[in-house]
Write a protein that holds these residues in place. Structure first.
Motif, PDB file in Angstrom:
ATOM      1  N   ALA A 103      14.927 -31.992 -84.300  1.00 24.16           N
ATOM      2  CA  ALA A 103      15.431 -33.330 -84.621  1.00 24.16           C
ATOM      3  C   ALA A 103      16.703 -33.270 -85.460  1.00 24.16           C
ATOM      4  O   ALA A 103      17.508 -34.215 -85.442  1.00 24.16           O
ATOM      5  CB  ALA A 103      14.354 -34.120 -85.354  1.00 24.16           C
ATOM      6  N   GLU A 104      16.906 -32.163 -86.175  1.00 19.02           N
ATOM      7  CA  GLU A 104      18.098 -32.012 -87.003  1.00 19.02           C
ATOM      8  C   GLU A 104      19.346 -31.655 -86.193  1.00 19.02           C
ATOM      9  O   GLU A 104      20.468 -31.822 -86.677  1.00 19.02           O
ATOM     10  CB  GLU A 104      17.873 -30.920 -88.050  1.00 19.02           C
ATOM     11  CG  GLU A 104      16.830 -31.260 -89.105  1.00 19.02           C
ATOM     12  CD  GLU A 104      16.526 -30.075 -90.000  1.00 19.02           C
ATOM     13  OE1 GLU A 104      17.046 -28.962 -89.709  1.00 19.02           O
ATOM     14  OE2 GLU A 104      15.780 -30.248 -90.979  1.00 19.02           O
ATOM     15  N   VAL A 105      19.156 -31.137 -84.988  1.00 13.53           N
ATOM     16  CA  VAL A 105      20.301 -30.722 -84.178  1.00 13.53           C
ATOM     17  C   VAL A 105      21.042 -31.962 -83.696  1.00 13.53           C
ATOM     18  O   VAL A 105      20.450 -32.824 -83.034  1.00 13.53           O
ATOM     19  CB  VAL A 105      19.848 -29.865 -82.983  1.00 13.53           C
ATOM     20  CG1 VAL A 105      21.054 -29.466 -82.132  1.00 13.53           C
ATOM     21  CG2 VAL A 105      19.100 -28.631 -83.464  1.00 13.53           C
ATOM     22  N   PRO A 106      22.321 -32.097 -83.996  1.00 13.40           N
ATOM     23  CA  PRO A 106      23.055 -33.296 -83.581  1.00 13.40           C
ATOM     24  C   PRO A 106      23.129 -33.411 -82.062  1.00 13.40           C
ATOM     25  O   PRO A 106      23.174 -32.399 -81.344  1.00 13.40           O
ATOM     26  CB  PRO A 106      24.454 -33.071 -84.179  1.00 13.40           C
ATOM     27  CG  PRO A 106      24.254 -32.061 -85.270  1.00 13.40           C
ATOM     28  CD  PRO A 106      23.139 -31.181 -84.805  1.00 13.40           C
ATOM     29  N   PRO A 107      23.116 -34.608 -81.530  1.00 10.63           N
ATOM     30  CA  PRO A 107      23.279 -34.798 -80.085  1.00 10.63           C
ATOM     31  C   PRO A 107      24.559 -34.124 -79.588  1.00 10.63           C
ATOM     32  O   PRO A 107      25.596 -34.170 -80.253  1.00 10.63           O
ATOM     33  CB  PRO A 107      23.353 -36.325 -79.942  1.00 10.63           C
ATOM     34  CG  PRO A 107      22.655 -36.848 -81.156  1.00 10.63           C
ATOM     35  CD  PRO A 107      22.958 -35.877 -82.255  1.00 10.63           C
ATOM     36  N   GLY A 108      24.456 -33.509 -78.443  1.00 11.62           N
ATOM     37  CA  GLY A 108      25.607 -32.838 -77.855  1.00 11.62           C
ATOM     38  C   GLY A 108      25.818 -31.414 -78.297  1.00 11.62           C
ATOM     39  O   GLY A 108      26.654 -30.702 -77.730  1.00 11.62           O
ATOM     40  N   SER A 133      27.891 -21.184 -79.675  1.00 13.55           N
ATOM     41  CA  SER A 133      28.423 -22.002 -80.758  1.00 13.55           C
ATOM     42  C   SER A 133      27.451 -23.075 -81.226  1.00 13.55           C
ATOM     43  O   SER A 133      27.793 -23.877 -82.086  1.00 13.55           O
ATOM     44  CB  SER A 133      29.732 -22.672 -80.298  1.00 13.55           C
ATOM     45  OG  SER A 133      29.504 -23.454 -79.136  1.00 13.55           O
ATOM     46  N   GLY A 134      26.233 -23.101 -80.677  1.00 11.62           N
ATOM     47  CA  GLY A 134      25.295 -24.154 -81.017  1.00 11.62           C
ATOM     48  C   GLY A 134      24.329 -23.752 -82.108  1.00 11.62           C
ATOM     49  O   GLY A 134      24.582 -22.870 -82.928  1.00 11.62           O
ATOM     50  N   PRO A 146      16.334 -37.244 -71.118  1.00 15.04           N
ATOM     51  CA  PRO A 146      17.238 -38.277 -70.606  1.00 15.04           C
ATOM     52  C   PRO A 146      18.635 -38.238 -71.212  1.00 15.04           C
ATOM     53  O   PRO A 146      19.587 -38.708 -70.577  1.00 15.04           O
ATOM     54  CB  PRO A 146      16.508 -39.583 -70.973  1.00 15.04           C
ATOM     55  CG  PRO A 146      15.607 -39.223 -72.116  1.00 15.04           C
ATOM     56  CD  PRO A 146      15.178 -37.818 -71.842  1.00 15.04           C
ATOM     57  N   GLU A 147      18.772 -37.689 -72.410  1.00 13.01           N
ATOM     58  CA  GLU A 147      20.096 -37.615 -73.033  1.00 13.01           C
ATOM     59  C   GLU A 147      20.805 -36.300 -72.734  1.00 13.01           C
ATOM     60  O   GLU A 147      21.909 -36.064 -73.234  1.00 13.01           O
ATOM     61  CB  GLU A 147      19.956 -37.808 -74.546  1.00 13.01           C
ATOM     62  CG  GLU A 147      19.432 -39.179 -74.933  1.00 13.01           C
ATOM     63  CD  GLU A 147      19.318 -39.352 -76.434  1.00 13.01           C
ATOM     64  OE1 GLU A 147      19.700 -38.414 -77.170  1.00 13.01           O
ATOM     65  OE2 GLU A 147      18.851 -40.424 -76.873  1.00 13.01           O
TER      66      GLU A 147
END
Length: 468
Positions: A33-38, A58-59, A453-454
Motif C-alpha cells: 500500500a505504501e508503493v506509489p501508483p505507477g 528502479s522501482g 484494474p489500475e
C-alpha cells in the motif's frame, strides 16, 4: 483478519507457523500500500530461475522472505500447506520423512512452489500428474489491487485460480498454497533405453506413458536425453524397495554421462528427484565444473543449480563473456534457453528441425499430459493430447548482421506451426497480436481488469517479451 481456511484446531494445531504467516501477510499488504501508483514493484527474494536478465530496477521491492516455510504436512490427508516462496528443496525435505512427495517436483532445488504455479514447471511424473499447479487445492494471492484473496477451483475466485498458472506475477503473487502429495518408496530403479532413430524413440515413449508399464515393469517416471540424431535415451523410473547399492551423482560423478554407460541404475528417491540439479542438467560444463581438476576442488555444497545460475547472471550483467569473445575476435553468440511443448505426434518433426537449424545438444525431453480435463486459461493445452517438453539451454553463433534473436524466432515459429506451446521463463520474441492469440489475451484481460484494474503490475506481454 486471517485469510487461512480450514486450519487445524485444538492443542495439536501448529499455530506458530500460521501466526508468523499472518504477520507476514499484514506486513506485505502494508508495504504494498505504501508503493506509489505507477512505481514498478519486484519481489525481494534470494534466488530466481528466470532467464530474463534486466540491467537494473528502479522501482520498489517487496520483502517476501516470510513466505518461504512449510506450514504443515498432513500425512493422513496427503497434503502440504506451504508459503508461496518455499523452495521445492525445502518442501521435499519436509515430505519425504512422511513417505510423501509433491506430485510433480521441478528439476531444480530453488524453484519455489509459487514460481512453479505462476511460471509453470515440469518433471518426469508429468506424463501422469501434469504440471505442478494441477496439485493445488487452494492458494492465497496478493493481487495487483492490494487484496489478499483465497482462490479455489469452486469459489468466487475460481477464474483467478484457473488463470493464475503462466501469469508470471502479472496478476499477483502466491502467498500460501495447499497442494496434494503422493506416496513414495525408498528408491527408484532406472532403465536407460538407447534408440538409434527418432521414430522408434517416440513410439517407446508413447507406449510407456499410455500403458504405465514397459517390458514387464511399472513406469512411475519418464524422461529422456537426445545427444544427436542417432543417439536417444529414454529413462524409465520405477519405485522400488530395493536396499542394495545406490549410485551417487552429487560429487565427482555426473548423472547425464551415466546414461551412455549404464543400462540400469538405482538412486535413493531423494537423489533421483535432484539428479539434474547437481550439474544443472549438463550446463555446469560451460562453467568448468565438470573438469576433473576443477571438480576435485569445487566444494560439493556448491555443486548446485542456483550457484551456476548466479554465475551466469553475473556474467550477463557485466557482459564478461561477450567482451572476452570480442577481444579474441570471435563472433557473438545468441543465448537459446527455452522449453517448449510439442504434441507427441509432431515431436519427431520438431527434433528434425532442431538438429538441422539449431544444432544444440544434448536436449532434454519430458512427456506431459494434463491430469485434469480443464483448460488452464493462459496455457491451454489439450487435455486429450500427450505432449513432449523439449528443453535446450546453450548459445549458438550470431552471424554479423543477423536479426536479434534469429535462432529463438525460428524456434518460436516451428513450435507454433506444430501446434505446440512455449514456456515464458526466458526471452520471447512474439509480436503482440500473436502473443495474445497464443496465450489467451481475451480472458487474461478480464482477469487483469478484475484483479489489477489500475495496472500496478506489468501485463504478461510487457513482462515476458518487452522485459519490463
Amino acid at each position: 483478519m486471517s485469510m487461512l481456511r480450514d486450519r487445524p484446531v485444538g492443542d495439536e494445531a501448529p499455530t506458530t507457523g500460521y501466526a508468523a504467516y499472518d504477520r507476514a501477510v499484514a506486513a506485505l499488504r502494508a508495504r504494498y500500500a505504501e508503493v506509489p501508483p505507477g512505481v514498478p514493484v519486484r519481489l525481494d527474494k534470494p534466488t530466481s530461475n528466470l532467464f530474463r536478465f534486466r540491467s537494473g530496477h528502479s522501482g520498489d521491492s517487496l520483502d517476501v522472505r516470510g513466505f518461504g516455510s512449510v506450514l504443515e504436512i498432513d500425512a493422513a490427508g496427503r497434503t502440504a500447506e506451504v508459503g508461496g516462496m518455499t523452495t521445492y528443496e525445502d518442501l521435499v525435505d519436509a515430505t519425504l520423512p512422511h513417505g510423501l512427495m509433491p506430485s510433480v517436483v521441478p528439476q531444480l532445488k530453488t524453484i519455489t512452489v509459487g514460481g512453479a504455479i505462476a511460471g509453470l514447471g515440469i518433471e518426469s511424473t508429468s506424463f501422469r500428474n501434469g504440471l505442478p499447479h494441477e496439485a493445488v487445492q487452494e492458494m492465497e494471492i496478493l493481487t495487483g489491487d492490494g487484496r489478499v484473496v483465497c482462490a479455489r477451483p469452486d469459489n468466487e475466485h475460481s477464474a483467478l485460480f484457473h488463470g493464475f498458472p503462466n501469469s508470471y506475477g502479472t496478476l499477483g503473487y502466491v502467498l500460501r498454497v495447499r497442494l496434494a502429495l503422493e506416496p513414495v518408496r525408498p528408491a527408484v530403479l532406472l532403465r536407460h533405453l538407447h534408440f538409434p532413430d527418432t521414430p522408434g524413440y517416440v513410439s517407446a515413449m508413447r507406449t510407456a506413458c499410455e500403458d504405465g508399464h514397459y517390458d514387464g515393469l511399472p513406469v512411475d517416471f519418464v524422461d529422456g536425453t537426445v545427444f544427436s540424431r542417432g543417439e536417444h535415451y529414454l529413462t524409465l523410473g520405477s519405485f522400488t524397495d530395493a536396499a542394495g547399492e545406490l549410485s551417487d551423482y552429487t560429487g565427482a560423478r555426473v548423472f547425464y554421462r551415466s546414461l551412455r554407460r549404464r543400462a540400469t541404475d538405482t538412486l535413493s528417491v531423494h537423489d533421483y528427484l535432484w539428479r539434474w540439479d547437481t550439474d544443472w542438467f549438463w550446463c555446469s560444463r560451460a562453467l568448468g565444473a565438470q573438469n576433473p581438476l576443477i571438480r576435485a576442488v569445487w566444494p560439493r555444497r556448491y555443486l548446485r543449480s542456483d550457484v551456476y545460475r548466479s554465475i551466469v547472471a553475473f556474467d550477463r550483467r557485466h557482459g564478461l563473456s561477450d567482451r572476452v569473445r570480442a577481444a579474441r575476435g570471435a563472433p557473438p553468440r545468441e543465448p537459446v534457453i527455452q522449453d517448449v511443448e510439442v504434441p507427441v505426434d509432431r515431436v519427431a518433426e520438431f527434433l528434425d528441425f532442431f538438429h538441422r537449424e539449431i544444432g544444440i545438444s544434448p536436449i532434454w525431453v519430458c512427456p506431459l499430459r494434463q491430469r485434469h480435463p480443464v483448460r488452464w486459461t493462459l496455457y491451454p493445452l489439450d487435455p486429450e493430447t500427450l505432449y513432449v517438453n523439449v528443453g535446450f539451454w546453450s548459445t549458438v553463433p550470431a552471424p554479423d548482421g543477423a536479426e536479434h534473436g534469429t535462432a529463438n524466432r525460428k524456434i518460436e515459429r516451428a513450435v507454433v506451426e506444430l501446434g505446440g506451446h512455449k514456456s515464458l521463463y526466458s526471452t520471447s520474441f512474439f509480436d503482440e497480436p500473436e502473443f495474445w492469440e497464443l496465450y489467451n489475451g481475451y480472458d487474461y484481460g478480464k482477469l487483469k481488469r478484475a484483479y489489477d484494474p489500475e495496472g500496478r503490475l506489468p501485463d504478461l506481454y510487457e513482462k515476458c517479451v518487452q522485459e519490463r
